[in-house]
Design a protein around this motif. Sequence first.
Motif, PDB file in Angstrom:
ATOM      1  N   GLY A 142       0.777  -1.227   0.000  1.00  0.00           N
ATOM      2  CA  GLY A 142       0.000   0.000   0.000  1.00  0.00           C
ATOM      3  C   GLY A 142       0.807   1.274   0.000  1.00  0.00           C
ATOM      4  O   GLY A 142       0.285   2.331   0.373  1.00  0.00           O
ATOM      5  N   GLU A 143       2.060   1.198  -0.444  1.00  0.00           N
ATOM      6  CA  GLU A 143       2.892   2.397  -0.489  1.00  0.00           C
ATOM      7  C   GLU A 143       3.244   2.734  -1.930  1.00  0.00           C
ATOM      8  O   GLU A 143       2.408   2.575  -2.814  1.00  0.00           O
ATOM      9  CB  GLU A 143       4.111   2.212   0.421  1.00  0.00           C
ATOM     10  CG  GLU A 143       3.685   2.078   1.887  1.00  0.00           C
ATOM     11  CD  GLU A 143       4.816   1.812   2.846  1.00  0.00           C
ATOM     12  OE1 GLU A 143       4.636   2.072   4.043  1.00  0.00           O
ATOM     13  OE2 GLU A 143       5.891   1.325   2.411  1.00  0.00           O
ATOM     14  N   PHE A 144       4.441   3.232  -2.202  1.00  0.00           N
ATOM     15  CA  PHE A 144       4.716   3.781  -3.530  1.00  0.00           C
ATOM     16  C   PHE A 144       4.747   2.697  -4.608  1.00  0.00           C
ATOM     17  O   PHE A 144       5.176   1.574  -4.375  1.00  0.00           O
ATOM     18  CB  PHE A 144       6.032   4.568  -3.537  1.00  0.00           C
ATOM     19  CG  PHE A 144       7.225   3.834  -2.986  1.00  0.00           C
ATOM     20  CD1 PHE A 144       8.000   3.030  -3.791  1.00  0.00           C
ATOM     21  CD2 PHE A 144       7.578   3.976  -1.653  1.00  0.00           C
ATOM     22  CE1 PHE A 144       9.110   2.371  -3.292  1.00  0.00           C
ATOM     23  CE2 PHE A 144       8.691   3.327  -1.138  1.00  0.00           C
ATOM     24  CZ  PHE A 144       9.455   2.512  -1.960  1.00  0.00           C
ATOM     25  N   PRO A 145       4.262   3.041  -5.827  1.00  0.00           N
ATOM     26  CA  PRO A 145       4.265   2.085  -6.940  1.00  0.00           C
ATOM     27  C   PRO A 145       5.636   2.002  -7.589  1.00  0.00           C
ATOM     28  O   PRO A 145       6.569   2.739  -7.218  1.00  0.00           O
ATOM     29  CB  PRO A 145       3.244   2.679  -7.902  1.00  0.00           C
ATOM     30  CG  PRO A 145       3.389   4.151  -7.698  1.00  0.00           C
ATOM     31  CD  PRO A 145       3.670   4.327  -6.225  1.00  0.00           C
ATOM     32  N   ASP A 146       5.757   1.127  -8.569  1.00  0.00           N
ATOM     33  CA  ASP A 146       7.024   0.936  -9.263  1.00  0.00           C
ATOM     34  C   ASP A 146       7.475   2.248  -9.898  1.00  0.00           C
ATOM     35  O   ASP A 146       6.748   2.855 -10.679  1.00  0.00           O
ATOM     36  CB  ASP A 146       6.873  -0.149 -10.335  1.00  0.00           C
ATOM     37  CG  ASP A 146       8.205  -0.631 -10.854  1.00  0.00           C
ATOM     38  OD1 ASP A 146       9.244  -0.329 -10.228  1.00  0.00           O
ATOM     39  OD2 ASP A 146       8.223  -1.318 -11.886  1.00  0.00           O
ATOM     40  N   GLY A 147       8.685   2.680  -9.541  1.00  0.00           N
ATOM     41  CA  GLY A 147       9.179   3.962 -10.028  1.00  0.00           C
ATOM     42  C   GLY A 147      10.590   4.210  -9.547  1.00  0.00           C
ATOM     43  O   GLY A 147      11.428   3.307  -9.577  1.00  0.00           O
ATOM     44  N   ARG A 148      10.847   5.407  -9.071  1.00  0.00           N
ATOM     45  CA  ARG A 148      12.186   5.788  -8.634  1.00  0.00           C
ATOM     46  C   ARG A 148      12.641   4.929  -7.451  1.00  0.00           C
ATOM     47  O   ARG A 148      11.833   4.373  -6.704  1.00  0.00           O
ATOM     48  CB  ARG A 148      12.247   7.259  -8.250  1.00  0.00           C
ATOM     49  CG  ARG A 148      11.328   7.638  -7.113  1.00  0.00           C
ATOM     50  CD  ARG A 148      11.867   8.841  -6.350  1.00  0.00           C
ATOM     51  NE  ARG A 148      13.050   8.481  -5.581  1.00  0.00           N
ATOM     52  CZ  ARG A 148      13.506   9.196  -4.563  1.00  0.00           C
ATOM     53  NH1 ARG A 148      12.907  10.306  -4.206  1.00  0.00           N
ATOM     54  NH2 ARG A 148      14.590   8.806  -3.903  1.00  0.00           N
ATOM     55  N   ARG A 149      13.961   4.830  -7.299  1.00  0.00           N
ATOM     56  CA  ARG A 149      14.536   4.000  -6.247  1.00  0.00           C
ATOM     57  C   ARG A 149      14.695   4.795  -4.949  1.00  0.00           C
ATOM     58  O   ARG A 149      15.052   5.971  -4.969  1.00  0.00           O
ATOM     59  CB  ARG A 149      15.887   3.457  -6.697  1.00  0.00           C
ATOM     60  CG  ARG A 149      15.768   2.483  -7.861  1.00  0.00           C
ATOM     61  CD  ARG A 149      17.108   1.888  -8.227  1.00  0.00           C
ATOM     62  NE  ARG A 149      16.959   0.788  -9.173  1.00  0.00           N
ATOM     63  CZ  ARG A 149      17.896  -0.121  -9.426  1.00  0.00           C
ATOM     64  NH1 ARG A 149      19.071  -0.046  -8.840  1.00  0.00           N
ATOM     65  NH2 ARG A 149      17.670  -1.092 -10.286  1.00  0.00           N
TER      66      ARG A 149
END
Length: 905
Positions: free
Chosen positions: A331-338
């Motif tokens: 439930g946190e950030f989606p696939d993207g920056r590291r």
Amino acid sequence: MRRSWGLSAALVLTVAAGAGGSLAPTAAALTPPVAFTADDLPTWQTNGIVWALAEANDTVFVGGTFSEVRPPEGGTGTPRSAVNFAALNAATGAPTDCTLSFTIGTGTATVRTLVVSPDKKTLYAGGYFGAVNGTPVSSVAAIDIATCTPKAAFTPSFPATVRALAVTDTTIYAAGDFGTVEGQTRERFAAVDTSGALLPFTANADEPGRAIEVTPDGQKVLLGGDFFSVNGANSHALAVVNATTGAVTKAYPSGWIPSNSVVKDIDTDATGFYTGNEGTGGGVFDGRIALNLSDFEQRWRDTCLGATQAVESYQGVLYSASHAHDCSSIGEFPDGRRHHLLAQPTTSTGKLGWMPDTNDGLGEGIGPRAFAISGTGTTKYLWVGGEFTTTNGSPAQGLTRFASGPDTGAPTVPVANAAAVTPDAVHVRWRSSLDLDDSKLTYKVYRNGAATPIKTVTGDSLEWSRPQVSFKDTNVTPGQTYSYRVTASDADGNTSALSATATVTVPTSAEPYASRVIADGANLYWRFDESTTPYAADSSTDNSGLYINAPALRQTPAAVTGPSTAVGLNGTDEQVYSDKRQDVTGAFTVETWFKTTTTRGGKLIGFGNNTTRNSGNYDKHLYMTNTGNLVFGVYNGGTRTLSTLGSYNNGAWHHVVGTQGPGGMTLYVDGQKISSNTVTGNQQYSGYWHVGADNLSGWPLRPTSNFFAGQIDEAAVYPSALTAAQVAQHYSLAKAPADTVSTVTATDDTYANAGAPSTNYAGSSSLAVRGTSAYETYLRFTLPSAPAGTVLKSARLAVKTTTMTGAGSADSQSVVPVTGAWTDTTLTYNNRPALGSGTLGTLTGATDGSAVYSASLDTAALSAALGGSYSVALTSTGTDPLWIWSSEAAAAEGTPQLVLTFGAP
């Protein structure tokens, strides 16, 4: 992390004279339970990868694959030779006088693990090396900390890389690639005593060991690595064994951790232990697991993707080093920056507001790989080592550190928006600010430049969740213009700069379209009236959005009458997505206006499980085909769609609505029902609303482009299915008469001074008003004609006081018509023009400096002058002067100005 268990003693190493660095004062306020600021401190750097950290009494030991340490960026000092090892002062980050070289005759020497004995007298090192300062060893060494010399008698033979060590008062446990120790079979795990003699402990594993820890009671040893069996027991990547014999006491069968995943690190505290995990391929486990020491069962599992390399438990918080790029599964950030450095409670998976960052760096591109917490005084330091080359965007190779205080970083500057759709309120909205070590921030709202805030609001934010914060100002007057600015402060009082000014004129009657959308229950309503990116305000609840790749703002004419504008999208890489992860359950409606001539189609509005990247789950959308047809679709095990027969890429504004409720799906265009079905289900997942783009793969009549090229306005989402009557009403209200506001800046402005009766002040950046001795200000405006079908409903004169001491006035000022001729370049007190009888309005309460004030003016008098030039003067009978900015002043914010509101008769 590598822990040592047993007694502790105090010991201090000497800091090399003249070495650069800085001491950090005592701790300051952070959002609990985070213990460290996100402000990185100056620290000496390596020229290679740091694999290991350990600490003893204000000294931090660094091991890895490097040959030199050098001062931090901008620091003093000269580089020093450091062959795979360095010792640094914990408080300054500078080298001590302890120098060791870890070398090998053939291959590349490296130090992979460091751990300090419980009495703080001995440093143990493991890795792949054959000598320390010329003293022969075999991949494990013992260093006397007081003298910084290797213990020549400690020479256990490990013929392959040692990757982890754990130490008690009597025993050194090792994990690595070896198959024998001292010529005896010890596969991947072994134990020796403090003299270096091999112990009976046997925990043979079939694949490399990467982590090892001893439980606080000293009775068990926790093993981590690549293995699938330990002493013949089916246990993959993790096992618990007897500390004396190595016998397995708790196995974790294959599948408990996926077969393509391993344990890279283990750390313990008083009640549990924690694993950092890394996987390769599909279906991996890259996150963290918390387990209880009481029964060795799982407490929680964090399934974020992104190769966790190190974990460190401290004061109820688990700090982790990884390159986490997808935490959507929890439930946190989606696939993207590291995200390379994260913190979470040891009791749950939820991330805390501690978000410093590194880059991927050298080698495998993993980023940080090791932790150590040091400091014997009140200030503690979290040290981080790895293969990164930047920290918080600035150069920092191999090493960085964070103190327990003070917190010196201010939150980011808020981006404010002010809007009024009814005569009784202004809604001030802003995207929550970001502070890398404070998730709870305090916002202050200032109105019309006043020094005292009219509202203080608190709000939470994380780097990947920055919800809109808002304030409703009901102390407003219809037709009056108000300006707002917002600051953000953290718990330690670090405060951002003031936001840019957000200005709004309160309408004299409700905007027909916008007020109806809000009344019909929209829970997302983007009007696209912003002047800057990236924040897109939500006029319904607090479901704001982000503009991606700077679309064209303030496009006119917009879809609805009134002051609203539209956004222009290029059809290549621009879109808007919601800034809050959410679920859509049950009935819903999507609604927007668009104008285009594209022949490549694209998504108008829809729901998907990602933000800037293509979503893997996506439906509840409206999109256009290449031929200009419109499609409304949901997914309920298959694609279910409704579409138009006509084309709508004709360059005109069109209104499109898709609803799904208990009766099924309905598609409306320009207020008319086009088609419907009885489909009631849609795909359930957490995600984000998108306008202008997102994945359309696999959908019927898929267009050439996912990205829409054209203008979009008034996008709204509802948690219900609008009725046909509501849709028709929205369409008709778009053209209903609404207030329009015209802001007119003075074309000429000057003042006259009785004390200097022949002086002209045309070039002055300020203007003055006083009764005795007299100052009088003169203003000329070019008034617009009333738009067709409207009349002047209100008029206000706005001015802004200067920043000089005493710029405000306790007196009132009269606005009077000028009947005589004048020019600003020749006007003096001696030749000042005649004034008309009567008063157009009165300015009162302009007591503060650097604030905007306005006076309501007689609309009848100004109505007669519309379409021509009109002059007014500011006069007073009092003795307290009012100083205001002229139009020539950069700080004037467009004043002096007339704010004219036109509306239906």
